[in-house]
Design an enzyme around this catalytic site. Structure first.
Site, PDB file in Angstrom:
ATOM      1  N   CYS A   6       4.141   9.363   0.499  1.00 46.67           N
ATOM      2  CA  CYS A   6       2.777   9.839   0.267  1.00 46.67           C
ATOM      3  C   CYS A   6       2.825  10.833  -0.887  1.00 46.67           C
ATOM      4  O   CYS A   6       3.502  11.851  -0.795  1.00 46.67           O
ATOM      5  CB  CYS A   6       2.236  10.513   1.533  1.00 46.67           C
ATOM      6  SG  CYS A   6       0.607  11.241   1.276  1.00 46.67           S
ATOM      7  N   ARG A  38       0.830  -1.213   0.000  1.00 43.46           N
ATOM      8  CA  ARG A  38       0.000   0.000   0.000  1.00 43.46           C
ATOM      9  C   ARG A  38       0.867   1.266   0.000  1.00 43.46           C
ATOM     10  O   ARG A  38       0.983   1.952  -1.007  1.00 43.46           O
ATOM     11  CB  ARG A  38      -0.937  -0.033   1.219  1.00 43.46           C
ATOM     12  CG  ARG A  38      -2.051   0.982   1.191  1.00 43.46           C
ATOM     13  CD  ARG A  38      -1.652   2.365   1.657  1.00 43.46           C
ATOM     14  NE  ARG A  38      -1.136   2.410   3.015  1.00 43.46           N
ATOM     15  CZ  ARG A  38      -0.560   3.493   3.533  1.00 43.46           C
ATOM     16  NH1 ARG A  38      -0.431   4.597   2.822  1.00 43.46           N
ATOM     17  NH2 ARG A  38      -0.075   3.476   4.767  1.00 43.46           N
ATOM     18  N   ASP A  39       1.526   1.553   1.105  1.00 45.56           N
ATOM     19  CA  ASP A  39       2.322   2.774   1.209  1.00 45.56           C
ATOM     20  C   ASP A  39       3.463   2.748   0.186  1.00 45.56           C
ATOM     21  O   ASP A  39       3.808   3.763  -0.431  1.00 45.56           O
ATOM     22  CB  ASP A  39       2.900   2.875   2.633  1.00 45.56           C
ATOM     23  CG  ASP A  39       3.288   4.271   3.035  1.00 45.56           C
ATOM     24  OD1 ASP A  39       3.796   5.009   2.175  1.00 45.56           O
ATOM     25  OD2 ASP A  39       3.107   4.640   4.208  1.00 45.56           O
ATOM     26  N   HIS A  75       5.020   4.706  12.726  1.00 39.54           N
ATOM     27  CA  HIS A  75       5.054   4.603  11.251  1.00 39.54           C
ATOM     28  C   HIS A  75       6.109   5.606  10.776  1.00 39.54           C
ATOM     29  O   HIS A  75       5.804   6.778  10.562  1.00 39.54           O
ATOM     30  CB  HIS A  75       3.648   4.925  10.731  1.00 39.54           C
ATOM     31  CG  HIS A  75       3.472   4.868   9.253  1.00 39.54           C
ATOM     32  ND1 HIS A  75       2.823   3.832   8.612  1.00 39.54           N
ATOM     33  CD2 HIS A  75       3.830   5.731   8.266  1.00 39.54           C
ATOM     34  CE1 HIS A  75       2.774   4.068   7.313  1.00 39.54           C
ATOM     35  NE2 HIS A  75       3.380   5.221   7.069  1.00 39.54           N
ATOM     36  N   ASN A 103       9.318   4.136   3.563  1.00 40.22           N
ATOM     37  CA  ASN A 103       9.157   3.747   4.966  1.00 40.22           C
ATOM     38  C   ASN A 103      10.448   3.098   5.447  1.00 40.22           C
ATOM     39  O   ASN A 103      11.263   2.627   4.648  1.00 40.22           O
ATOM     40  CB  ASN A 103       8.051   2.688   5.094  1.00 40.22           C
ATOM     41  CG  ASN A 103       6.677   3.255   4.875  1.00 40.22           C
ATOM     42  OD1 ASN A 103       6.226   3.374   3.744  1.00 40.22           O
ATOM     43  ND2 ASN A 103       6.013   3.606   5.935  1.00 40.22           N
ATOM     44  N   HIS A 163       8.767   7.072   8.250  1.00 39.07           N
ATOM     45  CA  HIS A 163       9.390   7.145   6.927  1.00 39.07           C
ATOM     46  C   HIS A 163      10.864   7.467   7.148  1.00 39.07           C
ATOM     47  O   HIS A 163      11.245   8.039   8.187  1.00 39.07           O
ATOM     48  CB  HIS A 163       8.672   8.185   6.060  1.00 39.07           C
ATOM     49  CG  HIS A 163       7.361   7.653   5.533  1.00 39.07           C
ATOM     50  ND1 HIS A 163       7.230   7.129   4.270  1.00 39.07           N
ATOM     51  CD2 HIS A 163       6.150   7.520   6.120  1.00 39.07           C
ATOM     52  CE1 HIS A 163       5.984   6.704   4.098  1.00 39.07           C
ATOM     53  NE2 HIS A 163       5.300   6.932   5.209  1.00 39.07           N
TER      54      HIS A 163
HETATM   55  P1  HMG Z   1     -13.148  13.979  -3.169  1.00 38.79           P
HETATM   56  O1  HMG Z   1     -12.929  14.307  -4.616  1.00 38.79           O
HETATM   57  O2  HMG Z   1     -13.232  15.108  -2.184  1.00 38.79           O
HETATM   58  O3  HMG Z   1     -14.440  13.041  -3.018  1.00 38.79           O
HETATM   59  O4  HMG Z   1     -11.992  12.981  -2.743  1.00 38.79           O
HETATM   60  P2  HMG Z   1     -15.964  13.400  -2.994  1.00 38.79           P
HETATM   61  O5  HMG Z   1     -16.523  12.765  -1.770  1.00 38.79           O
HETATM   62  O6  HMG Z   1     -16.199  14.869  -3.244  1.00 38.79           O
HETATM   63  O7  HMG Z   1     -16.531  12.597  -4.275  1.00 38.79           O
HETATM   64  C1  HMG Z   1     -16.163  12.965  -5.612  1.00 38.79           C
HETATM   65  C2  HMG Z   1     -16.330  11.757  -6.525  1.00 38.79           C
HETATM   66  O8  HMG Z   1     -15.388  10.749  -6.139  1.00 38.79           O
HETATM   67  C3  HMG Z   1     -17.717  11.092  -6.448  1.00 38.79           C
HETATM   68  O9  HMG Z   1     -17.969  10.529  -7.737  1.00 38.79           O
HETATM   69  C4  HMG Z   1     -17.500   9.953  -5.491  1.00 38.79           C
HETATM   70  O10 HMG Z   1     -18.372   8.853  -5.666  1.00 38.79           O
HETATM   71  C5  HMG Z   1     -16.069   9.537  -5.836  1.00 38.79           C
HETATM   72  P3  HMG Z   1     -19.004  11.235  -8.743  1.00 38.79           P
HETATM   73  O11 HMG Z   1     -20.293  11.311  -7.984  1.00 38.79           O
HETATM   74  O12 HMG Z   1     -18.399  12.590  -9.004  1.00 38.79           O
HETATM   75  O13 HMG Z   1     -18.972  10.322  -9.913  1.00 38.79           O
HETATM   76  N1  HMG Z   1     -15.408   8.925  -4.677  1.00 38.79           N
HETATM   77  C6  HMG Z   1     -14.790   7.728  -4.683  1.00 38.79           C
HETATM   78  N2  HMG Z   1     -14.603   6.814  -5.646  1.00 38.79           N
HETATM   79  C7  HMG Z   1     -13.945   5.687  -5.284  1.00 38.79           C
HETATM   80  N3  HMG Z   1     -13.491   5.430  -4.042  1.00 38.79           N
HETATM   81  C8  HMG Z   1     -13.664   6.338  -3.063  1.00 38.79           C
HETATM   82  C9  HMG Z   1     -14.327   7.545  -3.379  1.00 38.79           C
HETATM   83  N4  HMG Z   1     -14.639   8.623  -2.638  1.00 38.79           N
HETATM   84  C10 HMG Z   1     -15.304   9.466  -3.440  1.00 38.79           C
HETATM   85  N5  HMG Z   1     -13.190   6.073  -1.838  1.00 38.79           N
HETATM   86  C11 HMG Z   1     -11.013  11.314  -1.330  1.00 38.79           C
HETATM   87  C12 HMG Z   1     -11.880  12.549  -1.398  1.00 38.79           C
HETATM   88  C13 HMG Z   1     -10.751  11.009   0.135  1.00 38.79           C
HETATM   89  C14 HMG Z   1     -11.740  10.137  -1.993  1.00 38.79           C
HETATM   90  C15 HMG Z   1      -9.694  11.588  -2.097  1.00 38.79           C
HETATM   91  O14 HMG Z   1      -9.123  12.754  -1.604  1.00 38.79           O
HETATM   92  C16 HMG Z   1      -8.707  10.455  -1.973  1.00 38.79           C
HETATM   93  O15 HMG Z   1      -8.909   9.386  -2.513  1.00 38.79           O
HETATM   94  N6  HMG Z   1      -7.582  10.675  -1.230  1.00 38.79           N
HETATM   95  C17 HMG Z   1      -6.654   9.616  -0.915  1.00 38.79           C
HETATM   96  C18 HMG Z   1      -5.250  10.106  -0.919  1.00 38.79           C
HETATM   97  C19 HMG Z   1      -4.340   8.980  -0.483  1.00 38.79           C
HETATM   98  O16 HMG Z   1      -4.623   7.806  -0.664  1.00 38.79           O
HETATM   99  N7  HMG Z   1      -3.164   9.346   0.087  1.00 38.79           N
HETATM  100  C20 HMG Z   1      -2.182   8.387   0.518  1.00 38.79           C
HETATM  101  C21 HMG Z   1      -2.622   7.571   1.690  1.00 38.79           C
HETATM  102  S1  HMG Z   1      -2.357   8.362   3.249  1.00 38.79           S
HETATM  103  C22 HMG Z   1      -0.701   8.090   3.594  1.00 38.79           C
HETATM  104  O17 HMG Z   1       0.030   7.618   2.780  1.00 38.79           O
HETATM  105  C23 HMG Z   1      -0.183   8.405   4.967  1.00 38.79           C
HETATM  106  C24 HMG Z   1       0.033   7.156   5.825  1.00 38.79           C
HETATM  107  O18 HMG Z   1       0.921   6.262   5.206  1.00 38.79           O
HETATM  108  C25 HMG Z   1       0.603   7.562   7.204  1.00 38.79           C
HETATM  109  C26 HMG Z   1       1.824   8.481   7.101  1.00 38.79           C
HETATM  110  O19 HMG Z   1       2.804   8.121   6.440  1.00 38.79           O
HETATM  111  O20 HMG Z   1       1.740   9.550   7.685  1.00 38.79           O
HETATM  112  C27 HMG Z   1      -1.284   6.410   6.061  1.00 38.79           C
HETATM  113 MG    MG Z   2       3.075   6.407   5.235  1.00 36.72          MG
END
Ligand code: HMG
Ligand code: MG
Length: 294
Positions: free
Chosen positions: A235, A10-11, A202, A244, A204
């Site tokens: 990220c 994932r990450d 966690h 990581n 990095h």
């Molecule tokens: P958004 O555009 O604000 O979503 O995205 P929305 O709620 O306004 O919806 C817009 C459209 O997206 C709609 O479709 C929804 O159905 C669709 P439409 O009606 O326009 O056809 N939609 C989705 N489709 C599929 N799956 C979904 C989904 N949600 C809405 N889940 C959202 C908001 C959160 C979805 C977006 O910003 C996003 O996907 N962000 C994820 C970013 C990410 O994955 N970042 C990396 C992970 S975090 C990380 O790495 C840190 C960590 O490792 C810890 C650390 O290191 O600190 C965990």
């Molecule tokens: Mg991370």
């Protein structure tokens, strides 16, 4: 007993330019299990436009191989993600948000205040469906946009996540800026509010302090650490975020200290070396280089 949560699928893969085929991811997953990994984040049910590398979440997580000792996990950002995740064979879900406002917004398109009800709904529904939920707090030790983050703000976000019903909060050093004294101080403060067993680290490894931070966290009382095979990770919405802490590097350290992990280091390194071929690049783990280079 130390719990290692392997987050490479994932990450790790979310930050790679190259998108790996689902079949290759499945082969990595099988190999990781053969090397002794028991807790594994396999994908994210986030928007495929935001993280195209994990757009095959349904295909990968739809039919995961059953192993009684293995727990599969996936990130779930909102209700839509939850609906998708509930159709999969993932065992546990993880919600995520940041302690800093700007990273939260860049990463999930909402303010911190707007995020709480969205995650609350995910946790409530997931628990109703019998799923355990982990929480992540990002930018605990520093934010790429805002710099320093107050420990009180980190504690506030952790508290809200626990109130929602998560069983554990993983503290993200998203851009790998932490150093051991800071880790000690942050944990000391958080342990006055939350039991050590309910927190995870966690780290990095952007500045090469990941292993020192992990060691400090263990000495301070944490027993769960997130790592990534080969040291993959980052990220896409945190500029400067690198891999990581490598699972190999932590496992080497733990085995050297007489702490068993159940992980076969040689097999794990063979997996990372195999992924290096698929990605066409070297992975940063030092132990990987040393063992595979022999
Ligand atoms: P958004 O555009 O604000 O979503 O995205 P929305 O709620 O306004 O919806 C817009 C459209 O997206 C709609 O479709 C929804 O159905 C669709 P439409 O009606 O326009 O056809 N939609 C989705 N489709 C599929 N799956 C979904 C989904 N949600 C809405 N889940 C959202 C908001 C959160 C979805 C977006 O910003 C996003 O996907 N962000 C994820 C970013 C990410 O994955 N970042 C990396 C992970 S975090 C990380 O790495 C840190 C960590 O490792 C810890 C650390 O290191 O600190 C965990
Ligand atoms: Mg991370």
């Amino acid at each position: 007993m130390i719990t290692i949560v392997e987050v490479g699928l994932r990450d790790g893969l979310q930050n790679e330019d190259q998108i790996l085929d689902t079949a290759i991811k499945r082969e990595i997953l099988d190999r990781l299990i053969r090397s002794g990994i028991r807790h594994m984040e396999v994908t994210s049910f986030v928007h495929p436009r935001w993280i195209p590398q994990l757009a095959d979440a349904e295909q990968l997580a739809g039919d995961l191989p059953f192993h009684s000792a293995v727990t599969y996990r996936a990130l779930v950002p909102n209700r839509k993600g939850l609906e998708r995740a509930l159709q999969s064979s993932v065992d546990e879900f993880a919600i995520f948000m940041s302690a800093s406002e700007t990273h939260n917004f860049k990463n999930i398109n909402k303010s911190i205040t707007e995020t709480y009800p969205v995650l609350q709904e995910v946790v409530e529904e997931a628990i109703k469906h019998g799923k355990k939920v982990r929480g992540y707090v990002s930018t605990v030790f520093g934010c790429p946009y805002e710099g320093e983050v107050a420990i009180s703000q980190v504690a506030k976000v952790c508290e809200r996540l626990f109130q929602m019903g998560v069983y554990e909060v993983s503290l993200g050093d998203t851009i790998g800026v932490a150093t051991p004294i800071q880790v000690k101080e942050v944990l000391k403060k958080l342990f006055t509010q939350f039991p050590a067993g309910s927190l995870a680290g966690h780290f990095h490894d952007t500045h090469g302090t990941g292993l020192a931070n992990a060691y400090t966290a263990l000495e301070s009382g944490l027993t769960t650490l997130d790592t990534s095979f080969g040291g993959l990770g980052g990220c896409p919405y945190a500029p400067g975020a690198a891999g990581n802490l490598a699972t190999e590097d932590l496992v080497y350290l733990l085995h050297g200290m007489g702490i068993e992990t159940g992980i076969d280091l040689e097999l794990l390194c063979e997996t990372s070396a195999w992924v290096e071929q698929k990605l066409g690049k070297q992975l940063p783990s030092k132990v990987l280089k040393s063992i595979i280079g022999k």
